[in-house]
Design an enzyme around this catalytic site. Structure first.
Site, mmCIF file in Angstrom:
data_model
loop_
_atom_site.group_PDB
_atom_site.id
_atom_site.type_symbol
_atom_site.label_atom_id
_atom_site.label_comp_id
_atom_site.label_asym_id
_atom_site.label_seq_id
_atom_site.Cartn_x
_atom_site.Cartn_y
_atom_site.Cartn_z
ATOM 1 N N LYS A 12 68.201 8.309 125.843
ATOM 2 C CA LYS A 12 66.806 8.494 125.420
ATOM 3 C C LYS A 12 66.105 9.585 126.237
ATOM 4 O O LYS A 12 66.598 9.997 127.301
ATOM 5 C CB LYS A 12 66.065 7.164 125.550
ATOM 6 C CG LYS A 12 66.582 6.075 124.598
ATOM 7 C CD LYS A 12 65.686 4.838 124.650
ATOM 8 C CE LYS A 12 66.206 3.737 123.758
ATOM 9 N NZ LYS A 12 65.284 2.583 123.696
ATOM 10 N N TYR A 52 64.713 3.417 113.277
ATOM 11 C CA TYR A 52 64.310 2.123 113.847
ATOM 12 C C TYR A 52 63.650 1.214 112.809
ATOM 13 O O TYR A 52 62.929 0.285 113.197
ATOM 14 C CB TYR A 52 63.335 2.352 114.997
ATOM 15 C CG TYR A 52 63.970 2.578 116.367
ATOM 16 C CD1 TYR A 52 64.974 1.741 116.862
ATOM 17 C CD2 TYR A 52 63.507 3.588 117.202
ATOM 18 C CE1 TYR A 52 65.513 1.920 118.134
ATOM 19 C CE2 TYR A 52 64.045 3.772 118.484
ATOM 20 C CZ TYR A 52 65.046 2.932 118.938
ATOM 21 O OH TYR A 52 65.577 3.097 120.186
ATOM 22 N N ASN A 115 63.829 2.830 128.556
ATOM 23 C CA ASN A 115 64.972 2.071 129.090
ATOM 24 C C ASN A 115 66.280 2.856 129.002
ATOM 25 O O ASN A 115 67.365 2.295 128.999
ATOM 26 C CB ASN A 115 65.069 0.691 128.438
ATOM 27 C CG ASN A 115 65.302 0.753 126.950
ATOM 28 O OD1 ASN A 115 65.309 1.824 126.351
ATOM 29 N ND2 ASN A 115 65.518 -0.393 126.323
ATOM 30 N N HIS A 118 70.068 3.518 124.139
ATOM 31 C CA HIS A 118 70.131 2.608 122.989
ATOM 32 C C HIS A 118 71.595 2.425 122.638
ATOM 33 O O HIS A 118 72.381 3.372 122.758
ATOM 34 C CB HIS A 118 69.394 3.196 121.780
ATOM 35 C CG HIS A 118 69.705 2.467 120.501
ATOM 36 N ND1 HIS A 118 69.021 1.337 120.129
ATOM 37 C CD2 HIS A 118 70.658 2.678 119.545
ATOM 38 C CE1 HIS A 118 69.533 0.884 118.990
ATOM 39 N NE2 HIS A 118 70.519 1.682 118.619
ATOM 40 N N GLU A 129 74.328 3.251 111.981
ATOM 41 C CA GLU A 129 73.726 4.193 112.944
ATOM 42 C C GLU A 129 74.585 5.450 113.109
ATOM 43 O O GLU A 129 74.049 6.549 113.267
ATOM 44 C CB GLU A 129 73.497 3.480 114.278
ATOM 45 C CG GLU A 129 72.428 2.391 114.154
ATOM 46 C CD GLU A 129 72.114 1.663 115.451
ATOM 47 O OE1 GLU A 129 71.201 0.821 115.439
ATOM 48 O OE2 GLU A 129 72.758 1.935 116.487
HETATM 49 P P1 CMP Z 1 66.511 -0.261 121.855
HETATM 50 O O1 CMP Z 1 67.798 -0.891 122.237
HETATM 51 O O2 CMP Z 1 66.499 1.206 121.639
HETATM 52 O O3 CMP Z 1 65.962 -0.973 120.526
HETATM 53 C C1 CMP Z 1 64.583 -1.018 120.202
HETATM 54 C C2 CMP Z 1 63.713 -0.613 121.363
HETATM 55 O O4 CMP Z 1 62.374 -1.067 121.302
HETATM 56 C C3 CMP Z 1 64.240 -1.230 122.641
HETATM 57 O O5 CMP Z 1 65.443 -0.593 123.008
HETATM 58 C C4 CMP Z 1 63.053 -1.005 123.581
HETATM 59 O O6 CMP Z 1 63.114 0.248 124.245
HETATM 60 C C5 CMP Z 1 61.854 -0.974 122.630
HETATM 61 N N1 CMP Z 1 60.902 -2.053 122.864
HETATM 62 C C6 CMP Z 1 59.621 -1.896 123.214
HETATM 63 N N2 CMP Z 1 59.007 -3.090 123.342
HETATM 64 C C7 CMP Z 1 59.932 -4.035 123.074
HETATM 65 C C8 CMP Z 1 59.919 -5.459 123.064
HETATM 66 N N3 CMP Z 1 58.809 -6.159 123.351
HETATM 67 N N4 CMP Z 1 61.058 -6.113 122.745
HETATM 68 C C9 CMP Z 1 62.197 -5.408 122.446
HETATM 69 N N5 CMP Z 1 62.265 -4.048 122.443
HETATM 70 C C10 CMP Z 1 61.147 -3.370 122.764
#
Ligand code: CMP
Length: 136
Positions: A12, A52, A115, A118, A129
């Site tokens: 990311k 998403y 974070n 993904h 995906e």
């Molecule tokens: P990712 O694995 O990319 O999938 C969806 C993303 O939403 C997740 O990582 C997080 O970075 C983001 N996200 C933000 N807020 C939340 C939340 N409350 N719960 C889960 N994912 C979240």
């Protein structure tokens, strides 16, 4: 019996920006995940919204799409034994605060949004995906 799978991984914007891509790729390859495809791209907010869309009803959806399209990302196809699960273990919990020691999100994640990575959460989603980023 061997179970070779492919999964999609995204580095990311927060991790690309901090030059963490090589460290993250090394974690994958040291754990027997081969990087079969790899490209650096900058997607639009509409493309992020499409990617998403399973999260479209969530309160964080708009911010999530804005974030993924905020800067360059690296998208990869990882391949190996149980690749979907192995990748998810290497990433750690979604929220870096909850992630296990030595996982990518524990080492590099800044927040639940930033974070760092993904990864597909199932074989079905991995297929979708991979198709999204590599087959059109
Ligand atoms: P990712 O694995 O990319 O999938 C969806 C993303 O939403 C997740 O990582 C997080 O970075 C983001 N996200 C933000 N807020 C939340 C939340 N409350 N719960 C889960 N994912 C979240």
């Amino acid at each position: 019996m061997s179970n070779i799978e492919q999964t999609l991984s995204i580095i990311k914007p927060d991790a690309v920006e901090r030059n963490l891509s090589e460290n993250i790729k090394n974690i994958f390859t040291k754990n027997d995940l081969k990087i079969k495809e790899n490209k650096k791209i900058h997607i639009t907010k509409d493309e992020a919204a499409e990617f998403y869309k399973v999260h479209q009803s969530k309160p964080f959806y708009n911010d999530l799409c804005a974030y993924l399209s905020s800067g360059p990302i690296i998208v990869m196809i990882l391949e190996g034994e149980n690749a979907v699960l192995v990748n998810r273990k290497l990433m750690g919990a979604t929220n870096p605060l909850d992630a296990e020691e030595n996982t990518i999100r524990k080492l590099y994640g800044i927040s639940i949004d930033k974070n760092s990575v993904h990864g597909s959460d199932s074989i079905d989603n991995a297929k979708k995906e991979i198709e999204f980023f590599f087959k059109n």
